[in-house]
Design an enzyme around this catalytic site. Sequence first.
Site, short mmCIF file in Angstrom:
data_model
loop_
_atom_site.label_atom_id
_atom_site.label_comp_id
_atom_site.label_asym_id
_atom_site.label_seq_id
_atom_site.Cartn_x
_atom_site.Cartn_y
_atom_site.Cartn_z
N GLY A 69 -13.57 -3.96 -3.13
CA GLY A 69 -13.75 -3.05 -2.00
C GLY A 69 -12.66 -2.00 -1.89
O GLY A 69 -11.90 -1.78 -2.81
N HIS B 91 -13.13 3.72 -4.19
CA HIS B 91 -12.71 5.08 -4.50
C HIS B 91 -13.56 5.59 -5.67
O HIS B 91 -14.47 4.88 -6.14
CB HIS B 91 -11.21 5.13 -4.82
N HIS C 60 -14.30 3.23 -8.64
CA HIS C 60 -15.39 2.29 -8.43
C HIS C 60 -16.74 3.02 -8.53
O HIS C 60 -17.70 2.51 -9.11
CB HIS C 60 -15.32 1.67 -7.03
N SER D 257 -6.48 3.77 -7.66
CA SER D 257 -6.36 2.35 -7.37
C SER D 257 -6.39 2.17 -5.86
O SER D 257 -5.85 3.01 -5.13
CB SER D 257 -5.02 1.82 -7.92
P1 AMP Z 1 -11.01 -3.64 -8.00
O1 AMP Z 1 -11.74 -3.38 -6.71
O2 AMP Z 1 -9.65 -3.07 -8.05
O3 AMP Z 1 -11.08 -5.10 -8.41
O4 AMP Z 1 -11.83 -2.87 -9.11
C1 AMP Z 1 -13.20 -3.12 -9.30
C2 AMP Z 1 -13.62 -2.51 -10.59
O5 AMP Z 1 -13.37 -1.10 -10.58
C3 AMP Z 1 -12.82 -3.08 -11.79
O6 AMP Z 1 -13.70 -3.25 -12.89
C4 AMP Z 1 -11.82 -1.99 -12.04
O7 AMP Z 1 -11.37 -1.96 -13.37
C5 AMP Z 1 -12.60 -0.75 -11.70
N1 AMP Z 1 -11.68 0.35 -11.39
C6 AMP Z 1 -10.65 0.34 -10.52
N2 AMP Z 1 -9.96 1.51 -10.56
C7 AMP Z 1 -10.57 2.26 -11.50
C8 AMP Z 1 -10.34 3.58 -12.02
N3 AMP Z 1 -9.33 4.34 -11.59
N4 AMP Z 1 -11.17 4.03 -12.97
C9 AMP Z 1 -12.18 3.27 -13.45
N5 AMP Z 1 -12.47 2.03 -12.98
C10 AMP Z 1 -11.67 1.54 -12.04
#
Ligand code: AMP
Length: 278
Positions: free
Chosen positions: A28, A31, A34, A182
């Site tokens: 969640g 951005h 995601h 992030s």
């Molecule tokens: P998270 O919510 O941080 O667990 O991320 C969920 C998914 O989004 C994961 O597969 C991450 O690798 C991907 N993700 C997060 N930040 C980025 C980004 N800047 N570019 C591409 N994918 C991302």
Amino acid sequence: MDVVQTLESLRRWRATMHRSIGLVPTMGFLHEGHLALVRRARAENDIVAVSIFVNPRQFGPDEDLARYPRNNERDLALLRDESVDLAFVPTVDEMYPSGFSTTVDVGSLGERLEGVSRPGHFKGVATVVARLLNLTRPQRAYFGQKDAQQVIVVRRMVKDLALTVQIDAVPTVREPDGLALSSRNIFLSIEERQAATALSRALFRAQESFDWGERDANRLRQIVRDLLDLELLVRTDYVSVAEASTLDELDNVDRPALLSLAAWVGQTRLIDNVPLDV
Ligand code: AMP
């Protein structure tokens, strides 16, 4: 868009679906990174499911679970705008009911790089992803290259457990100045946000040097370290040049490799990476 919170309603939803499903697991606070995954899933599948779950099992005891940013209402609005079909937003008790005791452990792959600083992190990741894949049974699942080790770990697990899902990796989405998007960037002060640009700058500089023919892994690591050291607000955790699929550290980059780093910017730990393609 259907929003479901319980395993029972997710199972019922799944039973009615007979077309291809793409799953995007997230924690969640969405951005554009995601949303790049969501758009890929939207383009390649009939049905798109997105999970939003801040998974306590992938946080260590001294990590930022309690302060991890959350905004479900905004997230759901963004997912509606992307024509997502299903949002799965379970509670912790729903995902880990009392008596839950199985752990998926991918072994040494999960113990290097991020696994050194975050022991148990990838057990938490693999366990929750296995559960999400089994509940959703998608044809494809989408992960960001930003978390490169996560992609490798998940692919290993899928292979080892003979799961029938295709794991797709989506390139890292960055701010115009290079900082990888992030959810944790929200924690950065104005000064830290400025200092954080050193991470991608250092990686790009080393990648450029690699493109010009530098193959000595230590020299590539040193280029990154030196640039990070220039920033007073940045404290390097690790800089790695590792074989792209085993994550074994390399002396000489004579095969596809991953140049990755983790660094503290103030109180916030950030990771980033670039591929080194031979
Ligand atoms: P998270 O919510 O941080 O667990 O991320 C969920 C998914 O989004 C994961 O597969 C991450 O690798 C991907 N993700 C997060 N930040 C980025 C980004 N800047 N570019 C591409 N994918 C991302």
